[in-house]
Design a protein around this motif. Structure first.
Motif, PDB file in Angstrom:
ATOM      1  N   ALA A 107       3.251 -28.868  32.743  1.00  0.00           N
ATOM      2  CA  ALA A 107       3.906 -29.119  31.296  1.00  0.00           C
ATOM      3  C   ALA A 107       5.473 -27.635  31.403  1.00  0.00           C
ATOM      4  O   ALA A 107       6.205 -28.002  30.946  1.00  0.00           O
ATOM      5  CB  ALA A 107       2.931 -29.327  29.919  1.00  0.00           C
ATOM      6  N   ALA A 108       4.480 -26.414  31.951  1.00  0.00           N
ATOM      7  CA  ALA A 108       5.299 -25.325  31.955  1.00  0.00           C
ATOM      8  C   ALA A 108       5.948 -25.332  32.545  1.00  0.00           C
ATOM      9  O   ALA A 108       7.542 -25.263  32.921  1.00  0.00           O
ATOM     10  CB  ALA A 108       4.114 -24.226  31.626  1.00  0.00           C
ATOM     11  N   ARG A 109       5.922 -25.977  34.344  1.00  0.00           N
ATOM     12  CA  ARG A 109       6.727 -26.186  35.279  1.00  0.00           C
ATOM     13  C   ARG A 109       7.901 -26.931  34.618  1.00  0.00           C
ATOM     14  O   ARG A 109       8.911 -27.218  35.319  1.00  0.00           O
ATOM     15  CB  ARG A 109       6.186 -26.223  36.516  1.00  0.00           C
ATOM     16  N   ARG A 139      16.690 -21.426  32.373  1.00  0.00           N
ATOM     17  CA  ARG A 139      17.184 -20.020  32.562  1.00  0.00           C
ATOM     18  C   ARG A 139      15.514 -19.952  31.722  1.00  0.00           C
ATOM     19  O   ARG A 139      15.378 -18.118  31.000  1.00  0.00           O
ATOM     20  CB  ARG A 139      18.326 -19.530  30.952  1.00  0.00           C
ATOM     21  N   LEU A 140      14.849 -20.764  31.175  1.00  0.00           N
ATOM     22  CA  LEU A 140      13.355 -19.978  30.382  1.00  0.00           C
ATOM     23  C   LEU A 140      12.720 -19.081  32.002  1.00  0.00           C
ATOM     24  O   LEU A 140      12.493 -19.767  32.866  1.00  0.00           O
ATOM     25  CB  LEU A 140      12.532 -21.496  30.544  1.00  0.00           C
ATOM     26  N   THR A 141      12.113 -18.027  31.327  1.00  0.00           N
ATOM     27  CA  THR A 141      11.661 -17.319  32.142  1.00  0.00           C
ATOM     28  C   THR A 141       9.246 -17.820  32.722  1.00  0.00           C
ATOM     29  O   THR A 141       9.619 -18.893  32.033  1.00  0.00           O
ATOM     30  CB  THR A 141      11.261 -16.375  32.004  1.00  0.00           C
ATOM     31  N   ALA A 142       9.207 -18.264  33.611  1.00  0.00           N
ATOM     32  CA  ALA A 142       7.928 -18.137  33.876  1.00  0.00           C
ATOM     33  C   ALA A 142       6.637 -18.267  32.693  1.00  0.00           C
ATOM     34  O   ALA A 142       6.038 -19.046  32.047  1.00  0.00           O
ATOM     35  CB  ALA A 142       7.174 -18.161  35.297  1.00  0.00           C
ATOM     36  N   GLU A 143       7.506 -16.903  32.886  1.00  0.00           N
ATOM     37  CA  GLU A 143       5.703 -16.314  31.155  1.00  0.00           C
ATOM     38  C   GLU A 143       5.982 -17.169  29.580  1.00  0.00           C
ATOM     39  O   GLU A 143       5.213 -18.303  28.977  1.00  0.00           O
ATOM     40  CB  GLU A 143       5.510 -14.611  31.073  1.00  0.00           C
ATOM     41  N   ALA A 193       7.847 -19.979  29.273  1.00  0.00           N
ATOM     42  CA  ALA A 193       7.256 -21.950  29.451  1.00  0.00           C
ATOM     43  C   ALA A 193       5.455 -21.684  29.390  1.00  0.00           C
ATOM     44  O   ALA A 193       5.314 -22.478  28.811  1.00  0.00           O
ATOM     45  CB  ALA A 193       8.177 -22.180  31.043  1.00  0.00           C
ATOM     46  N   ALA A 194       5.193 -20.950  30.316  1.00  0.00           N
ATOM     47  CA  ALA A 194       3.583 -20.912  30.310  1.00  0.00           C
ATOM     48  C   ALA A 194       3.058 -20.816  28.526  1.00  0.00           C
ATOM     49  O   ALA A 194       2.552 -21.171  27.854  1.00  0.00           O
ATOM     50  CB  ALA A 194       3.006 -19.663  31.333  1.00  0.00           C
ATOM     51  N   ASP A 195       4.176 -19.531  27.441  1.00  0.00           N
ATOM     52  CA  ASP A 195       3.425 -19.785  27.006  1.00  0.00           C
ATOM     53  C   ASP A 195       4.076 -20.720  25.375  1.00  0.00           C
ATOM     54  O   ASP A 195       2.742 -21.188  25.037  1.00  0.00           O
ATOM     55  CB  ASP A 195       3.915 -18.006  25.874  1.00  0.00           C
TER      56      ASP A 195
END
Length: 87
Positions: free
Chosen positions: A51-53, A61-65, A67-69
């Motif tokens: 889901a974060a991916r 523009r969303l950072t991986a961190e 998105a995961a949060d």
């Protein structure tokens, strides 16, 4: 960990995201586009990392961190509201 909506919860897409209705309690929740994307991913068989991916793909523009949060936070909120259960 994929999820499914509880049997008594109905989902309806809206222009701005999604609305969930618990037919037993009469309570409803309005999800923005981000939360709706996460929920669709989770009920489609994805886990929170997937889901974060999906969030990163939709919002480059969303950072991986972040998105995961966000995916973890939305997943937790849906579970705490008793809208979803493990699939």
């Amino acid at each position: 960990m994929s999820l499914t909506l509880r049997p008594e919860v109905r989902a309806t897409d809206t222009a701005d995201g999604m609305v969930l209705l618990d037919e037993v309690t009469g309570r409803y929740w309005q999800l923005n586009r981000t939360a709706a994307l996460v929920l669709r991913s989770l009920v489609g068989g994805a886990g929170p990392p997937d889901a974060a991916r999906a969030l990163r793909a939709a919002y480059p523009r969303l950072t991986a961190e972040r998105a995961a949060d966000d995916a973890a936070s939305i997943t937790r909120a849906l579970a705490e509201a008793r809208l979803v259960v493990p699939a």
